[in-house]
Motif scaffolding. Structure first.
Motif, PDB file in Angstrom:
ATOM      1  N   ASP A 104      38.662  10.865  11.610  1.00 37.03           N
ATOM      2  CA  ASP A 104      39.701  10.473  10.655  1.00 37.03           C
ATOM      3  C   ASP A 104      40.995  10.198  11.403  1.00 37.03           C
ATOM      4  OD1 ASP A 104      38.241  10.745   8.192  1.00 37.03           O
ATOM      5  OD2 ASP A 104      38.325  12.917   8.474  1.00 37.03           O
ATOM      6  N   ARG A 144      39.017   6.047   8.387  1.00 35.48           N
ATOM      7  CA  ARG A 144      37.913   6.760   9.031  1.00 35.48           C
ATOM      8  C   ARG A 144      37.214   5.753   9.941  1.00 35.48           C
ATOM      9  NH1 ARG A 144      33.820  11.285   6.747  1.00 35.48           N
ATOM     10  NH2 ARG A 144      35.778  12.424   7.011  1.00 35.48           N
ATOM     11  N   GLY A 162      45.028   6.771   5.301  1.00 33.32           N
ATOM     12  CA  GLY A 162      44.569   6.666   6.671  1.00 33.32           C
ATOM     13  C   GLY A 162      43.288   5.861   6.772  1.00 33.32           C
ATOM     14  N   MET A 185      45.035   9.668  10.681  1.00 32.49           N
ATOM     15  CA  MET A 185      46.061   9.796   9.648  1.00 32.49           C
ATOM     16  C   MET A 185      47.111   8.702   9.782  1.00 32.49           C
ATOM     17  SD  MET A 185      48.103  13.172  10.932  1.00 32.49           S
ATOM     18  CE  MET A 185      48.833  13.304  12.570  1.00 32.49           C
ATOM     19  N   LYS A 186      47.932   8.568   8.733  1.00 35.97           N
ATOM     20  CA  LYS A 186      48.905   7.476   8.651  1.00 35.97           C
ATOM     21  C   LYS A 186      49.883   7.483   9.827  1.00 35.97           C
ATOM     22  CE  LYS A 186      52.277   5.264   5.576  1.00 35.97           C
ATOM     23  NZ  LYS A 186      53.300   5.103   6.639  1.00 35.97           N
ATOM     24  N   GLN A 187      50.368   8.656  10.225  1.00 40.23           N
ATOM     25  CA  GLN A 187      51.324   8.696  11.334  1.00 40.23           C
ATOM     26  C   GLN A 187      50.723   8.102  12.600  1.00 40.23           C
ATOM     27  OE1 GLN A 187      52.477  12.548  12.853  1.00 40.23           O
ATOM     28  NE2 GLN A 187      54.408  11.771  13.650  1.00 40.23           N
TER      29      GLN A 187
END
Length: 209
Positions: free
Chosen positions: A61, A23, A21, A63-65
């Motif tokens: 943060d 930040r 991911g 995330m990948k999704q």
């Protein structure tokens, strides 16, 4: 929950890889004026959680999704973003119910200027087309808007249009949109619930559609 009424334009000041991911650090003085660790702030329609903050910004943060579903994977230092704090329980619902859960992205395919407004046409995935209705609500880059036109159900490509007033053009990032730009889309939560419920409607044979 959010309302799609943008409070300020923020600016990405840092982008750091974090596993699969990212930040992100965002300069947003108004948003952090009463923010605390763990609060939700929407960035261009994406709900993010404050993990660190300074007097004029915060870090979150992603995330990948979220990167896969939104435009946040393409941001860089200097990118301007729309910022909205979560609505207080006693607040007014000035726009519509926005969750900050982006359904996907669309592409600007046409920009038509008017005397005091601008019409933007957005191409969208066919899977989202049933959830966007003329005169209904849609969140575009986190901005609550009314759909001013939409493609027919049997169209080979699907699109919708929004008409932007001077205030929206000035206080949000939508005023800078150009043909080819990708934008975050969130359809109306009520339409999504209806679609899901209908998928479980029993048929005459006793099964589900």
């Amino acid at each position: 929950m959010f309302t799609g009424i943008i409070e300020e334009q923020g600016e990405i000041t840092a982008v750091e890889p974090s596993g699969d991911g990212l930040r992100l650090t965002v300069r947003a003085p108004l948003a952090v004026s009463d923010a605390a660790h763990g609060d939700s702030i929407a960035i261009s329609g994406v709900c993010l959680t404050v993990v660190d903050q300074t007097p004029d910004g915060f870090t979150a943060d992603v995330m990948k999704q979220t990167l896969d579903m939104s435009t946040l994977g393409a941001v860089a230092v200097g990118t301007r973003v729309n910022v909205e704090r979560a609505m207080a329980a006693h607040g007014r619902l000035g726009g519509h119910i926005v969750q900050g859960h982006v359904d996907g992205t669309g592409e600007v395919v046409q920009v038509r200027p008017g005397a005091q407004w601008r019409v933007i046409r957005i191409a969208m995935p066919a899977t989202l087309a049933p959830l966007v209705v003329d005169k209904g609500s849609v969140a575009l880059e986190g901005v609550s808007l009314a759909v001013s036109a939409a493609s027919a159900a049997d169209a080979t490509t699907h699109w919708f249009e929004v008409s932007l007033i001077p205030e929206t053009l000035e206080v949000t990032t939508l005023g800078a949109l150009a043909v080819g730009d990708r934008v975050n889309l969130e359809t109306d939560i009520l339409a999504r619930h209806v679609q899901r419920l209908l998928s479980f409607t029993p048929t005459s044979e006793g099964g589900s559609r």
